[in-house]
Design an enzyme around this catalytic site. Structure first.
Site, mmCIF file in Angstrom:
data_model
loop_
_atom_site.group_PDB
_atom_site.id
_atom_site.type_symbol
_atom_site.label_atom_id
_atom_site.label_comp_id
_atom_site.label_asym_id
_atom_site.label_seq_id
_atom_site.Cartn_x
_atom_site.Cartn_y
_atom_site.Cartn_z
ATOM 1 C CD GLU B 67 62.212 123.544 47.426
ATOM 2 O OE1 GLU B 67 62.943 122.749 47.574
ATOM 3 O OE2 GLU B 67 62.038 124.837 47.322
ATOM 4 C CG HIS B 136 61.528 129.767 37.550
ATOM 5 N ND1 HIS B 136 62.995 129.192 36.741
ATOM 6 C CD2 HIS B 136 61.840 129.885 38.760
ATOM 7 C CE1 HIS B 136 63.668 129.073 37.976
ATOM 8 N NE2 HIS B 136 63.218 129.540 39.089
#
Ligand SMILES: Cc1ncc(C[n+]2csc(CCOP(=O)(O)OP(=O)(O)O)c2C)c(N)n1
Ligand SMILES: [Mg+2]
Lengths: 327, 342
Positions: B67, B136
């Site tokens: 990322e 998440h």
């Protein structure tokens, strides 16, 4: 080794002299309070900077780090706006918003320096991605230190550049210290050999004070990138003469006695002057280059001195494309 | 007009943007296989055609799971002529790239005196409410509201998702789009022609005169449902969806509260320093005298998201908790303190 034209050799020496003169003046200005904050000089590392920047083409991109006055100078930036930026003037290359740690001159492909160690490496990688997608033949180079070589984002970037065959050069300026920390005490293995893990060539330039050695190694990497053959990691061995930053006085001796003196004997500018003399450059011409560099720095300081500080009314400019979004 | 789901509308906007401008590319993990549903075929996901076939590998790029490297590369690409759309999949993964967001993406235009243009969109899905546990389920948009230089959208309807994304791709400022998965299957009639919704303009989801509810992301449909329920009891509720959090449509919020005199703010993010806190402060600072009752925030509490469905459900604003807050602001006499509603 490539045969270089007289003008190219001359330009190499001139750019090294410019960087030396610029940084020596900047150092004095910090100590006298004419430059706010501090600066990190590239004094002693000029061969590595100029060998790399001159191996790039005019349209090629590069990103730098905190020790990055030399990078735009090496790429051909005029000195006035750079000096004015260091002084925080409105005529600075970044309008006084960046300062020493954030010089950028997009006109010469300098996409900016980063005060965060390692953080600008993926920026150059993205520029290489642009070149690849747009197929415009440009290459990109990221300058970073031996300290930054231990940041994870370097390896994310090398992997991405490798798997996408990006026209990219990772250039590690190994001056053997990250602030007070000797590289060998925090670095496992040899930096250039890490390239093998990504399937890309890794080259170590041991004679990093020799501008031609750096130029040749980086030129080869540039040629490979431009031919579509992907990225290269180039590690250049060099040394900074000054303290990590100007005005910094560390209580401890982290460098061995005599180490600096030994490196001073391999000074890149003196070494190259001898070489140029052996190639038929006259003393007059070589002295003239020195005088030119000093005069350019004088003019840059005069330009900066004569420039106003930015007005508060522009403080919010360039936060966004529109003024309204800045609250 | 054609019926589109929220995901389908995002796919449609991406397709339009890719068709309109060669410089637009999509990069991210698993975008080639359309794992997250906005780069492929299929009616309920992204309508019409497969992106990889249509645009090729040069413009649709799977990335490694990196990322920080992805976000930085997208920034560098944006600074040198591309207009990337970055699919970061789960919004929880943005933390991996925090340095690049804060130090490069947000600062480069300003720090370099306007030399850097940053036309890049970072899309991510907020997977809360789906029993995926604490790693998440984040709703991290308020953290990024604290970073000058970024613009932030949080569309709540398919039409807004399509129109805002087109404007985001056309913008030369960096934009983060936070898309709630709870909204993915929401469907409505959407204009299949190109259209653009300007950033920084709120939408009045429902008009009313007694109470203003400013609602964000998946709290918008909950607020509208609460408003409908309260209408049965004779309370007229106006629901404002800012749609863009930076820049915030301050005027629309202030105008509505000046009219109703009562404010409830509902959002799925944490309470402390959330968007609701910012909106509450704005109203308190600017039009305190118009308030007939204390402002009430309905937010997630300042805690992690538990896995068990019996617990997770209770964490975010619902029709019931928003309705309870509305009842409180209309029942209470002006400016008496109330316990904070969760
Ligand atoms: C992420 C981050 N960590 C630490 C620092 C503090 N810092 C600034 S420069 C520096 C040393 C960097 O060493 P190196 O990369 O070798 O570059 P050099 O200064 O030797 O040119 C450190 C630790 C920083 N600016 N950013
Ligand atoms: Mg170093």
């Amino acid at each position: 080794m490539a045969e270089l034209a007289h003008d190219t050799l001359r330009e190499m020496q001139l750019r090294m002299l410019r960087i030396r003169a610029f940084d020596e003046r900047a150092s004095k200005m910090v100590k006298r309070g004419h430059i706010p904050g501090t600066v990190h000089t590239s004094i002693g590392q000029e061969a590595q900077v100029v060998g790399a920047t001159m191996a790039l083409g005019a349209g090629d991109y590069m990103s730098g780090n905190h020790r990055s006055h030399g990078h735009p100078i090496g790429k051909g930036s005029p000195l006035g706006p750079l000096m004015a930026e260091l002084a925080g003037k409105a005529t600075g290359v970044c309008k006084g918003k960046g300062g020493s740690l954030h010089l950028a001159d997009f006109a010469v492909g300098s996409l900016g320096e980063s005060g965060i160690v390692g953080s600008s490496i993926p920026i150059a990688n993205g520029a290489a991605l642009s070149s690849k997608v747009l197929n415009n033949g440009k290459v990109a180079l990221a300058f970073f230190g031996d300290g930054a070589a231990n940041q994870g984002v370097l390896y994310e970037s090398m992997n991405m550049a490798g798997v996408w065959d990006l026209p990219m050069i990772f250039l590690c300026e190994n001056n053997q210290y990250a602030l007070s920390t000797p590289a060998h005490t925090v670095t496992s293995g040899v930096i250039s050999q890490r390239a093998a893990g990504f399937g890309m060539p890794g080259i170590r330039v041991e004679e990093g004070q020799d501008v031609l050695a750096v130029y040749d190694a980086v030129s080869e990497a540039v040629a490979r990138a431009r031919a579509g053959d992907g990225p290269t990691l180039v590690e250049v061995m060099t040394y900074r003469y000054n303290e990590h930053s100007e005005g910094l006085r560390l209580g401890t001796d982290y460098r061995d006695a005599g180490e600096r003196e030994a490196w001073l004997k391999k000074d890149p500018i003196i070494l190259f002057r001898h070489y140029l003399a052996s190639q038929g450059f006259s003393d007059d011409e070589l002295d003239g280059l020195q005088a030119t560099a000093l005069a350019e720095v004088d003019a840059a300081v005069a330009f900066s001195d004569a420039s106003p500080y930015p007005d508060l009314s522009v403080a919010f400019d360039d936060l966004y494309t529109d003024k309204e979004s800045a609250a | 007009m054609t019926v589109m789901s929220y995901l389908g509308a995002i796919g449609a906007a991406q397709r339009e943007a890719m068709d309109a401008d060669e410089r637009v590319i999509i990069i991210g993990e698993d975008v080639e296989a359309n794992v997250y549903g906005t780069t492929g075929g299929g009616k309920s996901r992204s309508d019409k055609g497969d992106f990889l076939q249509r645009y090729g590998k040069n413009r649709i790029r799977n990335t490694p799971i990196s990322e920080e490297g992805i976000v930085g590369a997208a920034a560098g690409a944006a600074m040198t002529g591309l207009r990337p759309i970055v699919d970061l999949s789960y919004s929880s993964f943005l933390y991996m790239a925090m340095d690049q967001f804060v130090n490069q993406v947000a600062k480069n235009r300003y720090m370099f005196g306007g030399q850097a243009s940053m036309p890049v969109v970072f899309r991510s899905a907020m997977f809360y409410g789906l029993n995926t546990g604490a790693h998440h389920s984040d709703r991290p948009y308020p953290m990024f509201m604290n970073v000058p230089g970024l613009k932030i959208i949080a569309p709540a309807t398919p039409s807004d998702a399509k129109g805002l994304l087109r404007s985001a791709v056309d913008s030369d400022d960096p934009i983060l789009s936070f898309e709630a998965c709870l909204l993915w299957s929401a469907k409505e009639d959407v204009d299949e022609n190109e259209f653009w919704i300007p950033l920084g303009v709120a939408r009045t989801a429902r008009e009313g005169t007694d109470v203003t509810v400013v609602a964000i992301s998946s709290s918008v449909p909950e607020a509208v449902a609460a408003a409908e329920e309260l209408a049965q009891e004779g309370v007229s509720v106006e629901v404002i969806d800012p749609r863009t959090l930076v820049p915030l449509d301050r005027d629309a919020i202030l105008r509505s509260v000046a009219k109703t005199g009562r404010l409830v703010v509902a959002e799925p993010a944490h309470r402390t320093c959330g968007a609701a806190a910012e909106i509450s402060a704005l109203v308190a600072e600017e039009i305190f005298d118009s308030l007939k009752a204390p402002i009430i925030r309905v937010t997630a509490p300042d805690m992690q998201i538990p896995f068990s469905p019996s617990l997770e459900k209770q964490m975010y604003p619902t029709k019931a908790t928003i309705a309870a807050a509305i009842r409180r602001v209309v029942d209470l006499p002006a400016l008496q303190p109330v316990a904070a509603a969760v």
